[in-house]
Design a protein around this motif. Structure first.
Motif, short mmCIF file in Angstrom:
data_model
loop_
_atom_site.label_atom_id
_atom_site.label_comp_id
_atom_site.label_asym_id
_atom_site.label_seq_id
_atom_site.Cartn_x
_atom_site.Cartn_y
_atom_site.Cartn_z
N PHE A 64 0.65 -1.37 -0.11
CA PHE A 64 -0.29 -0.01 -0.13
C PHE A 64 0.87 1.44 -0.05
O PHE A 64 0.83 1.93 0.89
CB PHE A 64 -0.85 -0.09 1.18
CG PHE A 64 -2.08 -0.93 1.10
CD1 PHE A 64 -3.39 -0.61 0.71
CD2 PHE A 64 -2.01 -2.34 1.47
CE1 PHE A 64 -4.36 -1.62 0.64
CE2 PHE A 64 -2.93 -3.09 1.41
CZ PHE A 64 -4.17 -2.79 0.74
N TRP A 101 -8.01 -3.62 -0.55
CA TRP A 101 -8.66 -4.33 0.41
C TRP A 101 -9.57 -5.05 0.10
O TRP A 101 -9.61 -6.42 0.62
CB TRP A 101 -9.01 -3.30 1.54
CG TRP A 101 -9.65 -3.98 2.56
CD1 TRP A 101 -11.27 -3.69 2.60
CD2 TRP A 101 -9.26 -4.99 3.45
NE1 TRP A 101 -11.58 -4.69 3.60
CE2 TRP A 101 -10.51 -5.42 4.15
CE3 TRP A 101 -8.17 -5.37 3.70
CZ2 TRP A 101 -10.42 -6.23 5.03
CZ3 TRP A 101 -8.12 -6.53 4.93
CH2 TRP A 101 -9.48 -6.70 5.48
N LEU A 145 0.63 -7.31 4.57
CA LEU A 145 -0.04 -6.08 4.15
C LEU A 145 0.76 -4.88 4.47
O LEU A 145 0.75 -4.30 5.49
CB LEU A 145 -1.41 -6.22 4.95
CG LEU A 145 -2.20 -7.46 4.88
CD1 LEU A 145 -3.51 -7.47 5.26
CD2 LEU A 145 -2.41 -7.85 3.27
N MET A 155 -0.13 -0.90 5.17
CA MET A 155 -1.68 -0.87 5.26
C MET A 155 -2.16 0.09 6.44
O MET A 155 -3.33 0.57 6.32
CB MET A 155 -2.37 -2.15 5.41
CG MET A 155 -3.88 -2.21 4.58
SD MET A 155 -4.72 -3.82 4.40
CE MET A 155 -5.33 -3.85 6.14
#
Lengths: 202, 202
Positions: free
Chosen positions: B59, B115, B132, B135
């Motif tokens: 991300f 997501w 992740l 995130m």
């Protein structure tokens, strides 16, 4: 987020940005939390991707706990792209002594052998990145001389980056380091009876 | 040192040691120090060595900062041994949307797309380990709904491990996590004007 490249201050050290950028770093990952070694091996991925020769020295008795990393870095070191990886572990007798010493012998002597090889490699500039995994323990236990280790690391030639991991890093090592990160345990499954598990702990 | 396998207490939860050992973990690496993502990628090496399918979701806007890790995990994922690695990044448009969306479009919408895919993959049990990466930022900025994310992670089926990295992890995420490590900056070269450098920062 990635650093934005804006230093908080510009030092008055007579060096150009480029010279400072290329400064070899002494890095310490310490604290009681997880991730100290894991982050060092993550850093080894970056060094490998730069095509660097990477040297790993594991100062642990059990060789069980890094088998995943050793396998992965072995595959990478043998790949056609990227750098090389030399993996040395104390637990089974250091590789350069293989067959010449008892791997189950005196662990203090084995730690000293490991450090002597690192000193030779630093002098010869064998690697661009050194992962000295859990070397704080032989320092903490008095098996290695802290002043001698710190002086050797401070005075290493060339552009060799060094990462030292482990709890209870000696103050003199922290003082000499360019970058120190403390990993702090906030919550750990073992607190509630969880045991270590495959793929997570090793 | 490796954990000695002696939990501090044995929980009264009706589970066997084996069931507890195999419990899927939600792990958070947070704090202002370095090593959060690096340790997550180090963990990915262990999962890969177990033969697991590993899914990475980045991300971040810039794809520059993980090129070393992406290259290394790409080589590993394609190797004859070990698991597979699927690498997805927001900065260039998520791979499953390639060509169908503007990679330079609304970053909040792009985070939500990321997501949504993770949610689908968790439901389908696509991976054994999810990284992740960063995130926490879309959570912190309100681009993702914290409660919905935490509930989905808590209720994920099967034996899927999840590692979330980034600063300012929301309290609800920390509460839900099994393992939280805070990386604290003790000293960083940028404090004295050092800029980021190749092989260390990326």
């Amino acid at each position: 987020m990635p650093p934005q490249g804006q230093p908080e201050q510009v030092p008055d050290d007579g060096l150009s940005t480029r010279q400072r950028r290329d400064r070899p770093l002494l890095i310490v990952h310490t604290g009681d939390g997880k991730g100290k070694s894991t982050a060092a091996f993550g850093l080894a991925l970056r060094g490998w991707a730069q095509g660097w020769p990477v040297g790993v020295f594991q100062f642990v008795k059990s060789a069980k706990w890094r088998i995943g990393e050793e396998q992965a870095l072995g595959v990478l070191g043998a790949a056609e792209q990227g750098g090389t990886v030399a993996w040395h572990k104390m637990g089974s007798g250091w590789s350069w002594l293989q067959g010449r010493v008892d791997p189950h012998g005196d662990p203090a002597a084995a730690a000293a052998e490991g450090w002597a090889q690192i000193r030779r490699d630093l002098a010869a500039e064998t690697y661009r990145l050194y992962v000295l995994d859990e070397m704080t323990y032989p320092l903490d236990w008095g098996w290695l001389d802290v002043d001698e280790v710190v002086t050797t690391l401070r005075e290493r030639p060339g552009r060799q980056h060094v990462v030292v991991t482990g709890r209870r890093a000696p103050a003199a090592l922290l003082d000499a380091a360019d970058l120190v990160t403390e990993m702090t345990k906030v919550r750990h499954p073992m607190d509630t009876g969880q045991k270590g598990q495959r793929g997570i702990e090793w």
